[in-house]
Motif scaffolding. Sequence first.
Motif, mmCIF file in Angstrom:
data_model
loop_
_atom_site.group_PDB
_atom_site.id
_atom_site.type_symbol
_atom_site.label_atom_id
_atom_site.label_comp_id
_atom_site.label_asym_id
_atom_site.label_seq_id
_atom_site.Cartn_x
_atom_site.Cartn_y
_atom_site.Cartn_z
ATOM 1 N N PRO A 180 24.482 23.620 -3.878
ATOM 2 C CA PRO A 180 25.166 24.743 -3.870
ATOM 3 C C PRO A 180 25.964 25.109 -5.165
ATOM 4 O O PRO A 180 26.002 24.583 -5.903
ATOM 5 C CB PRO A 180 26.520 23.446 -3.183
ATOM 6 C CG PRO A 180 25.951 22.912 -2.814
ATOM 7 C CD PRO A 180 24.515 22.559 -3.524
ATOM 8 N N GLY A 181 26.303 26.169 -5.575
ATOM 9 C CA GLY A 181 27.178 26.914 -6.498
ATOM 10 C C GLY A 181 25.789 27.648 -7.426
ATOM 11 O O GLY A 181 26.713 28.574 -8.086
ATOM 12 N N LEU A 182 24.655 27.303 -7.607
ATOM 13 C CA LEU A 182 24.348 27.367 -8.609
ATOM 14 C C LEU A 182 23.524 28.840 -8.245
ATOM 15 O O LEU A 182 22.900 29.597 -9.559
ATOM 16 C CB LEU A 182 22.839 26.240 -8.843
ATOM 17 C CG LEU A 182 22.894 25.416 -9.788
ATOM 18 C CD1 LEU A 182 21.869 24.205 -9.877
ATOM 19 C CD2 LEU A 182 24.349 25.137 -10.727
ATOM 20 N N LYS A 227 25.606 12.523 -17.122
ATOM 21 C CA LYS A 227 23.529 12.038 -16.528
ATOM 22 C C LYS A 227 23.309 12.763 -15.118
ATOM 23 O O LYS A 227 22.221 11.790 -14.841
ATOM 24 C CB LYS A 227 23.646 10.949 -16.406
ATOM 25 C CG LYS A 227 24.277 9.717 -17.842
ATOM 26 C CD LYS A 227 24.333 8.811 -17.983
ATOM 27 C CE LYS A 227 24.430 8.297 -18.845
ATOM 28 N NZ LYS A 227 24.738 6.392 -18.864
ATOM 29 N N GLY A 228 23.394 14.104 -14.979
ATOM 30 C CA GLY A 228 23.004 14.679 -13.692
ATOM 31 C C GLY A 228 23.835 13.951 -12.009
ATOM 32 O O GLY A 228 23.809 14.998 -11.338
ATOM 33 N N HIS A 229 24.950 12.909 -12.641
ATOM 34 C CA HIS A 229 25.274 13.274 -11.466
ATOM 35 C C HIS A 229 26.383 14.064 -10.752
ATOM 36 O O HIS A 229 26.838 14.355 -9.282
ATOM 37 C CB HIS A 229 26.322 11.572 -11.619
ATOM 38 C CG HIS A 229 25.763 10.778 -11.540
ATOM 39 N ND1 HIS A 229 24.815 9.650 -10.989
ATOM 40 C CD2 HIS A 229 25.453 9.930 -13.000
ATOM 41 C CE1 HIS A 229 23.800 9.057 -11.158
ATOM 42 N NE2 HIS A 229 24.358 8.718 -13.145
ATOM 43 N N LEU A 230 26.751 15.083 -11.198
ATOM 44 C CA LEU A 230 27.400 16.078 -10.862
ATOM 45 C C LEU A 230 26.303 16.910 -9.849
ATOM 46 O O LEU A 230 26.599 17.311 -8.870
ATOM 47 C CB LEU A 230 28.318 17.766 -11.882
ATOM 48 C CG LEU A 230 29.377 16.357 -12.679
ATOM 49 C CD1 LEU A 230 29.300 17.786 -13.916
ATOM 50 C CD2 LEU A 230 30.256 16.489 -11.942
ATOM 51 N N VAL A 231 24.991 16.708 -10.777
ATOM 52 C CA VAL A 231 23.590 17.791 -9.059
ATOM 53 C C VAL A 231 23.674 16.634 -9.637
ATOM 54 O O VAL A 231 22.278 16.992 -9.841
ATOM 55 C CB VAL A 231 23.457 18.573 -9.907
ATOM 56 C CG1 VAL A 231 22.869 19.680 -9.099
ATOM 57 C CG2 VAL A 231 25.004 19.921 -10.432
ATOM 58 N N PRO A 232 23.196 16.062 -8.317
ATOM 59 C CA PRO A 232 22.299 14.836 -8.364
ATOM 60 C C PRO A 232 20.447 15.047 -8.411
ATOM 61 O O PRO A 232 19.625 14.224 -8.612
ATOM 62 C CB PRO A 232 22.646 14.373 -6.537
ATOM 63 C CG PRO A 232 24.505 14.461 -6.725
ATOM 64 C CD PRO A 232 23.603 16.351 -7.180
#
Length: 292
Positions: A180-182, A227-232
Motif C-alpha cells: 500500500p502507498g507505493l 531495517k525494512g520494518h515499515l514495509v515488511p
Amino acid sequence: MQENHHPEETTRELKANLQSHLVQVVRDRDPYIATGGYFYVREYIRQQFRQYGIVETHSFEISGRTHENLVLDIPRGDRPGKPKPPILIGAHYDAVPGSPGADDNATGIAVLLEIARTFATETTRYPLRLIAFDMEEYGLCGSTAYATELAAKREPLRLMISLEMLGYCNPQPHSQQYPPGLQYIYPNQGNYIALIGNNPTLIDLIRISRIIKKTGLPCQWLPAGKKGHLVPDTRRSDHASFWDLGYPAIMITDTANLRNPHYHQPSDTIETLDLDFLTGVCQGLIASIRKL
C-alpha cells in the motif's frame, strides 16, 4: 579471447550460460522433501565455484541437521595498501516444497555463477565474496548464521547484495502490484529490476540504478528505513539478515509475487522466465560491480 567478442556475441554467450545453469538448478530441491534435487543442486554449485578458486563450506545446524552455505572468495589483484572489506554477493539455492523454483531462486544462482566466471579473471576495486545460501525459505537461516558469525568477528563489508528472483518480466500495464502507498510512486508495468537497500546504501542504490539504466534495462530503487520494518515486503530475502546486524545491504529483485503469478507454485518453470530480461540484469550487475 573474450575481449574481442562483439557485444551481441558476448550477450548471446551470457544468455546461453545462464540457460545452461537454469537447466541444472530448476528442479524440486526442498531440503527435507526433495533431497535428491537439493543435493544435486548444491554439488552443481560447488563444482561450478571450484573452477574459480577454493570453495569454503560454512556449516550451520538446524534441528540437529547440518546445512551448508558455499563460499567462494575472489581476491582483488595484488595491490599494495591495507586490505579492503569485501563486497558480498549472495543467492539462495533452496526452494519451497513442490516448486522447481526457476525464478525463486535458480535465476539468482545462475547470475551468481556468471558473476564468478566473469570476475575470476578480472581485477575489482574490492575483493568479492560469493555465497550460495541454504535455508532461505525456512526463515533466512543460512544467511542469519553467516551474518551472525561475521558480526561476532567484527568483520566489515563494503556491501552485501542479495540476488533474489531476477528473471520474470511483464511489460503489460497493471502487471505490477505494490505494498500500500507505493503504487503512487512507481510504474504499474512489471518490466524493471528493483533495488531495495537500507539507509547506508543510499549512494550505492543511486549509482547502481544509474549504471543498470545505462545498459538499457529499466530500474527502480527504494530506500527501506527502519531495517525494512515499515514495509515488511522489503525484508523477504537474505539481505535482511545483514540489515539486522547493521551491514549495508541491497536486495536485487523482480519483486516476487508482486509481479510473478508463479511464485512458490509448481508452475515456476524455465518457460515462464524472460531470458533476455535475466541476461540484461546480469549484464547490469556485472557493469555495476566493475564500478563499485
